[in-house]
Design an enzyme around this catalytic site. Structure first.
Site, PDB file in Angstrom:
ATOM      1  N   ASP A  11      28.481  28.545  98.750  1.00  0.00           N
ATOM      2  CA  ASP A  11      28.067  29.993  98.711  1.00  0.00           C
ATOM      3  C   ASP A  11      29.583  30.774  98.912  1.00  0.00           C
ATOM      4  OD1 ASP A  11      26.789  32.675  98.932  1.00  0.00           O
ATOM      5  OD2 ASP A  11      27.450  32.490 100.976  1.00  0.00           O
ATOM      6  N   ASP A  38      30.221  34.756  99.628  1.00  0.00           N
ATOM      7  CA  ASP A  38      30.196  35.958 101.016  1.00  0.00           C
ATOM      8  C   ASP A  38      29.802  35.298 102.192  1.00  0.00           C
ATOM      9  OD1 ASP A  38      30.928  38.981  99.564  1.00  0.00           O
ATOM     10  OD2 ASP A  38      29.819  37.531  98.236  1.00  0.00           O
TER      11      ASP A  38
HETATM   12  O1  M1P Z   1      26.994  37.030  97.721  1.00  0.00           O
HETATM   13  C1  M1P Z   1      26.098  37.505  98.625  1.00  0.00           C
HETATM   14  C2  M1P Z   1      25.764  38.978  98.427  1.00  0.00           C
HETATM   15  O2  M1P Z   1      26.989  39.798  98.180  1.00  0.00           O
HETATM   16  C3  M1P Z   1      26.706  40.932  97.969  1.00  0.00           C
HETATM   17  O3  M1P Z   1      25.693  41.562  99.044  1.00  0.00           O
HETATM   18  P1  M1P Z   1      26.106  42.887  99.942  1.00  0.00           P
HETATM   19  O4  M1P Z   1      26.778  43.598  98.939  1.00  0.00           O
HETATM   20  O5  M1P Z   1      24.672  43.320 100.507  1.00  0.00           O
HETATM   21  O6  M1P Z   1      27.040  42.406 101.129  1.00  0.00           O
HETATM   22  C4  M1P Z   1      26.266  41.239  96.685  1.00  0.00           C
HETATM   23  O7  M1P Z   1      26.850  40.966  95.786  1.00  0.00           O
HETATM   24  C5  M1P Z   1      24.534  40.283  96.622  1.00  0.00           C
HETATM   25  O8  M1P Z   1      24.094  40.455  95.329  1.00  0.00           O
HETATM   26  C6  M1P Z   1      25.158  38.921  97.011  1.00  0.00           C
HETATM   27  O9  M1P Z   1      24.065  38.278  97.083  1.00  0.00           O
END
Ligand code: M1P
Length: 247
Positions: free
Chosen positions: A8, A10
Site C-alpha cells: 500500500d 499512504d
Molecule cells: O491511499 C489511502 C487513501 O489516501 C487518501 O486518503 P485520505 O485523503 O483520507 O488520507 C485517499 O486518496 C484515499 O482514497 C485513499 O484510500
C-alpha cells in the site's frame, strides 16, 4: 518460487498524502531494483506520482491506483475500469457531508475517480493541519466508520472503507484491493505474495487483500504496519516472512 512484495502507499510507504521520506526513498529504490514490487493504493495514479518518485514507480513490476481499478506499468496505463455511480448513492454521500457535525468545510467533498468515489466531510482541500485536526476528531467521534457501516449495510451493491485520514472510499462490490491477488498470480502463478498495509483492521481498505491472501495455500502473507518506518524496519531486518526472505 518468486517472492513478490505488494505495498500500500499512504501510511505504509509514505506519511499519509505526503512524499516519501528521502532516506527511505533511497533504501526503497534499491529494494525495488532488486525485488519484484507491486504498489496498490486507494489513491489514483496521479496522487501516487506526487508521493513516490517516478524512477521508483518505473522499477516496480506494476502500480495499481483506485484500489485496483487502474493499472500502470512503466508509466503506461495498461487497464482502467470506469463506473457510473447512481444518484441514490451520491445523495447519501451529500447528506453525510451536510450532516457531519464537524464544523469546517474546506472544499472537494466528493471526488469521482475511476471505479471509486472518495468522500470527505472536511474536504480534500484541507491542508496538513486541517487534516490532522479532522483525523483526531474523527478518531474520537468515529464519524467515518458510522458512514462506512451505513453504506455497507444499505443493501446497495457498493462497499465502503476508511482508507486514509479524512476520507471514505466507495467502490462497486468486489472492486477492492483483493482483485490484485488474482491479477498478479495470473501473471506469476508460482509467486509467493507478501503484502504490507496500514489499514488491515476492520473497515480498512487493505483488509480485503489481506483476507484474500490468507487462503488455504498458506503461501502468502500480509504484514500490518503503522508507518513507513515500520515497513522499513521489516525490510531491513529481513524478517518479512519466514519463507520469503528479502533479496
Ligand atoms: O491511499 C489511502 C487513501 O489516501 C487518501 O486518503 P485520505 O485523503 O483520507 O488520507 C485517499 O486518496 C484515499 O482514497 C485513499 O484510500
Amino acid at each position: 518460487m518468486k517472492n513478490i512484495y505488494l505495498f500500500d502507499v499512504d501510511g505504509t510507504l509514505t506519511p499519509p498524502r505526503m512524499p516519501m521520506d528521502k532516506a527511505f526513498e533511497k533504501f526503497f529504490d534499491g529494494f525495488a531494483g532488486s525485488n519484484k514490487v507491486v504498489l496498490i493504493s486507494g489513491s489514483d495514479y496521479k496522487k501516487i506520482q506526487e508521493q513516490v518518485p517516478q524512477d521508483i514507480l518505473n522499477k516496480c513490476d506494476g502500480v495499481y491506483g483506485c484500489s485496483g481499478a487502474e493499472y500502470f506499468e512503466n508509466d503506461v496505463l495498461v487497464h482502467r475500469k470506469e463506473h457510473k455511480f447512481p444518484g441514490k448513492l451520491l445523495e447519501l454521500c451529500k447528506s453525510f457531508i451536510a450532516q457531519s457535525s464537524y464544523d469546517l468545510r474546506c472544499g472537494t467533498h466528493i471526488e469521482e475517480r475511476p471505479g471509486m468515489l472518495n468522500i470527505s466531510a472536511v474536504g480534500r482541500d484541507a491542508n496538513a493541519e486541517q487534516r490532522k485536526a479532522y483525523h483526531a476528531w474523527d478518531m474520537e467521534h468515529q464519524e467515518r466508520i458510522a458512514f462506512v457501516d451505513l453504506i455497507n449495510k444499505s443493501g446497495l451493491p457498493y462497499e465502503a472503507s476508511a482508507g486514509g485520514e479524512i476520507s471514505i472510499d466507495i467502490v462497486p462490490q468486489g472492486w477492492n484491493k483483493s482483485v490484485v491477488k488474482n491479477e498478479v498470480l495470473s501473471k506469476y502463478p508460482e509467486a509467493r505474495l507478501t503484502f504490507f498495509g496500514d489499514k488491515i483492521a476492520p473497515n480498512g481498505n487493505d483488509l480485503p487483500l489481506a483476507e484474500a491472501l490468507n487462503d488455504t495455500s498458506g503461501k502468502h502473507t500480509s504484514v500490518a504496519v503503522e508507518s513507513y518506518e515500520e515497513t522499513w524496519g521489516y525490510l531491513k531486518a529481513n524478517v518479512v516472512h519466514p519463507k520469503a526472505r528479502v533479496a
